[in-house]
Design a protein around this motif. Structure first.
Motif, PDB file in Angstrom:
ATOM      1  N   ALA A   1      63.564  34.225  26.337  1.00  0.00           N
ATOM      2  CA  ALA A   1      62.116  34.030  26.482  1.00  0.00           C
ATOM      3  C   ALA A   1      61.363  35.077  25.660  1.00  0.00           C
ATOM      4  O   ALA A   1      60.369  34.759  24.986  1.00  0.00           O
ATOM      5  CB  ALA A   1      61.727  34.119  27.949  1.00  0.00           C
ATOM      6  N   LYS A   2      61.873  36.288  25.650  1.00  0.00           N
ATOM      7  CA  LYS A   2      61.222  37.379  24.883  1.00  0.00           C
ATOM      8  C   LYS A   2      61.201  37.031  23.396  1.00  0.00           C
ATOM      9  O   LYS A   2      60.153  37.065  22.742  1.00  0.00           O
ATOM     10  CB  LYS A   2      61.998  38.686  25.121  1.00  0.00           C
ATOM     11  N   HIS A   3      62.355  36.625  22.882  1.00  0.00           N
ATOM     12  CA  HIS A   3      62.426  36.259  21.460  1.00  0.00           C
ATOM     13  C   HIS A   3      61.516  35.071  21.174  1.00  0.00           C
ATOM     14  O   HIS A   3      60.830  35.014  20.155  1.00  0.00           O
ATOM     15  CB  HIS A   3      63.867  35.904  21.073  1.00  0.00           C
ATOM     16  N   VAL A  12      75.071  24.692  13.151  1.00  0.00           N
ATOM     17  CA  VAL A  12      75.136  25.379  14.443  1.00  0.00           C
ATOM     18  C   VAL A  12      76.048  26.599  14.373  1.00  0.00           C
ATOM     19  O   VAL A  12      77.073  26.550  13.679  1.00  0.00           O
ATOM     20  CB  VAL A  12      75.683  24.387  15.498  1.00  0.00           C
ATOM     21  N   TYR A  13      75.644  27.681  15.069  1.00  0.00           N
ATOM     22  CA  TYR A  13      76.504  28.861  15.221  1.00  0.00           C
ATOM     23  C   TYR A  13      76.698  29.123  16.712  1.00  0.00           C
ATOM     24  O   TYR A  13      75.732  29.062  17.481  1.00  0.00           O
ATOM     25  CB  TYR A  13      75.859  30.086  14.566  1.00  0.00           C
ATOM     26  N   THR A  14      77.927  29.463  17.081  1.00  0.00           N
ATOM     27  CA  THR A  14      78.194  29.783  18.498  1.00  0.00           C
ATOM     28  C   THR A  14      78.672  31.223  18.648  1.00  0.00           C
ATOM     29  O   THR A  14      79.064  31.632  19.741  1.00  0.00           O
ATOM     30  CB  THR A  14      79.297  28.850  19.030  1.00  0.00           C
ATOM     31  N   ASP A  15      78.619  31.993  17.539  1.00  0.00           N
ATOM     32  CA  ASP A  15      79.193  33.358  17.562  1.00  0.00           C
ATOM     33  C   ASP A  15      78.199  34.453  17.206  1.00  0.00           C
ATOM     34  O   ASP A  15      78.612  35.533  16.807  1.00  0.00           O
ATOM     35  CB  ASP A  15      80.362  33.411  16.544  1.00  0.00           C
ATOM     36  N   LYS A  16      76.898  34.191  17.313  1.00  0.00           N
ATOM     37  CA  LYS A  16      75.914  35.191  16.912  1.00  0.00           C
ATOM     38  C   LYS A  16      75.466  36.030  18.111  1.00  0.00           C
ATOM     39  O   LYS A  16      75.199  35.492  19.188  1.00  0.00           O
ATOM     40  CB  LYS A  16      74.695  34.537  16.257  1.00  0.00           C
ATOM     41  N   ASN A  17      75.348  37.352  17.901  1.00  0.00           N
ATOM     42  CA  ASN A  17      74.922  38.245  18.997  1.00  0.00           C
ATOM     43  C   ASN A  17      73.404  38.470  18.939  1.00  0.00           C
ATOM     44  O   ASN A  17      72.723  37.988  18.031  1.00  0.00           O
ATOM     45  CB  ASN A  17      75.660  39.598  18.893  1.00  0.00           C
ATOM     46  N   ALA A  18      72.884  39.213  19.914  1.00  0.00           N
ATOM     47  CA  ALA A  18      71.421  39.387  20.047  1.00  0.00           C
ATOM     48  C   ALA A  18      70.815  39.989  18.782  1.00  0.00           C
ATOM     49  O   ALA A  18      69.740  39.557  18.332  1.00  0.00           O
ATOM     50  CB  ALA A  18      71.111  40.255  21.253  1.00  0.00           C
TER      51      ALA A  18
END
Ligand SMILES: C[S@@+](CC[C@H](N)C(=O)[O-])C[C@H]1O[C@@H](n2cnc3c(N)ncnc32)[C@H](O)[C@@H]1O
Length: 451
Positions: A130-132, A81-87
């Motif tokens: 939703a887009k992704h 799990v990662y909790t630090d990833k941006n868009a």
């Protein structure tokens, strides 16, 4: 298995079969066989051979998609799990999933096959926008169509859902929505590091009903930090009132790579963990209440509502019957023609390997016929009963003879019964099924690290 600063890293309960009492650090849940700690890069040649050969006759094929993003990491969590990833990083990861599946599609073992099941697991698949999600699903379907799949399952965390995202999840073809409720008590959710709060569980319910999935499952965990009998009774009643098609009850474990395991080992965990006897009693209470409310056992963990239109769990049953499964995503697990495998577990390692046009394969294990027999038998025992004739016809082996000693010992402890050619776990056996399974392992896999 033990806790505290001097806790030694020893064999996991998932391989010792020790009767569990005190909750300490170690893997308990058995999800595969032989144990992952025996899988290695030296077997990648066998995997390549499996991919470059025709598939086994009649073997179903599935797809596992690992979405490793979460709003917060639960203190009991042991998943990648990662909790630090941006868009932008999420976007790059989705590109990689697409590229990875495209790298599979022309392999002899995959070409021309359609998917029987698809499983979006995590982390939190509902974390992505939703887009992704739409673009990811469209691109995956281009590589290997899943329109004919019997089940498309999708794990969600209540706080990441909106009405419109649920519509998108439905539009991409999800049939089984699995909601990680875990508990209905806000103090318990917070003490265990959960991102969502109880009002978010209630808020999404009408939306889920309006959108209308074939199946809705909710997960709850017996033995979270802060649990009491009174609070557990409330959680179980609310789980029943939620009206899901199935309720899955897990007993909380504290694997090595979880935050609680670190606190347990450095002695900083100041709130007591429920012991296994208590968790089994709570689990049993939940099963009884669910039965009284019209649910029936589907496995040691899952109860399905009688009368629910679809009570199958294709992903689980396919895997437990030796299905092939393509692994996509970081640290993801797969299986091809008798060979287990796992993807690269590092973010950069996974992305760079896929972006270079290669499959991110990290380790593998070619199973022998006897290991495939044992694997299917121990996993299927988790459903609560076994029919020896299935193994006779598939493997040509009488399991009552092959595993006679183990079955006898468990029967003498009244953990299972053998009547009219069916092996059935007693309730006591069901509530401690994980610790029974190592009795059937080959000696070299007992008393080892599990993962
Ligand atoms: C892969 S997790 C994904 C959950 C999803 N990320 C969410 O937030 O709801 C699937 C389920 O495993 C169960 N689980 C996770 N860690 C556990 C642990 N340490 N002990 C018991 N069950 C656990 C939880 O019930 C969870 O819903």
């Amino acid at each position: 298995m033990s806790g505290g600063p001097n806790a030694k890293v020893g064999p996991d309960p998932a391989t010792t079969g020790t009767e569990l009492h005190e909750t300490g650090v170690g893997s308990v849940f058995v999800s595969n066989y032989p144990p992952y700690s025996f899988w290695s890069p030296e077997h990648l040649g066998a995997l390549e051979e499996a991919f470059n050969s025709e598939p086994r006759d009649g073997a179903p094929l599935g797809l596992y998609v690992h979405i490793p993003f979460c709003r917060k990491r639960c203190k009991f969590c042991y998943f990648k799990v990662y909790t630090d990833k941006n868009a932008a990083q999420v976007e790059r990861y989705i590109e990689a999933l697409d590229a990875e599946l495209r790298a599979y599609r022309n392999l002899p073992a995959v070409q021309g096959r359609s998917l029987q099941f698809v499983y979006f697991g995590g982390g939190t698949p509902s974390f992505i926008s939703a887009k992704h999600l739409s673009s990811l699903a469209a691109r995956l379907k281009e590589s290997i169509p899943w329109q004919g799949a019997k089940e498309v399952a999708f794990e969600c965390e209540p706080g990441t859902l909106s009405r419109s995202k649920l519509e998108t999840i439905h539009e991409i073809g999800v049939t089984r929505l699995s909601l990680g409720v875990e508990n209905f008590d806000d103090a318990i959710l917070e003490a265990n590091g959960r991102a969502h709060v109880s009002k978010e569980i209630d808020r999404v319910r009408p939306w889920i009903q309006e959108v209308g999935f074939d199946q809705v499952n909710i997960d709850i965990i017996a033995g979270m930090i802060g649990e009491t009998w009174d609070k557990w009774r409330v959680t179980v009643q609310k789980a029943i009132d939620y009206g899901a098609d199935s309720v899955t009850v897990y007993q909380m474990e504290v694997p090595y790579n979880s935050a609680f395991s670190k606190q347990l080992r450095d002695g900083s965990l100041d709130i007591p963990l429920a012991d296994w006897d208590t968790k089994r009693t709570w689990n049993d209470y939940a099963l009884e209440q669910l039965e009284a409310a019209g649910y029936a056992l589907s496995s040691a963990y899952t109860m399905t509502r009688q009368g629910a239109p679809d009570q199958s769990f294709v992903y689980r049953d396919a895997l437990w019957h030796g299905s092939d499964m393509l692994a996509t995503g970081v640290a993801s697990f797969g299986h091809m023609s008798g060979v287990h495998y796992q993807n690269a577990g590092g973010w950069n390692d996974y992305l760079e390997t896929v972006e270079a046009g290669n499959l991110p394969l990290q380790r593998a294990f070619p199973t022998s016929p006897d290991e495939r027999l044992t694997r299917e038998m121990i996993l299927q025992l988790k459903v609560g009963s076994l029919r020896p004739e299935y193994f006779e016809s598939k493997f040509g082996v009488d399991i009552l003879e092959r595993f006679g000693t183990a079955f006898d010992e468990l029967r003498q402890e009244d953990l299972l019964r053998i009547d009219n050619g069916t092996i059935t776990l007693t309730r006591d056996g069901l509530l401690r099924v994980e610790s029974l399974l190592p009795s059937f392992y080959a000696p070299e896999y007992r008393r080892s690290r599990y993962s």
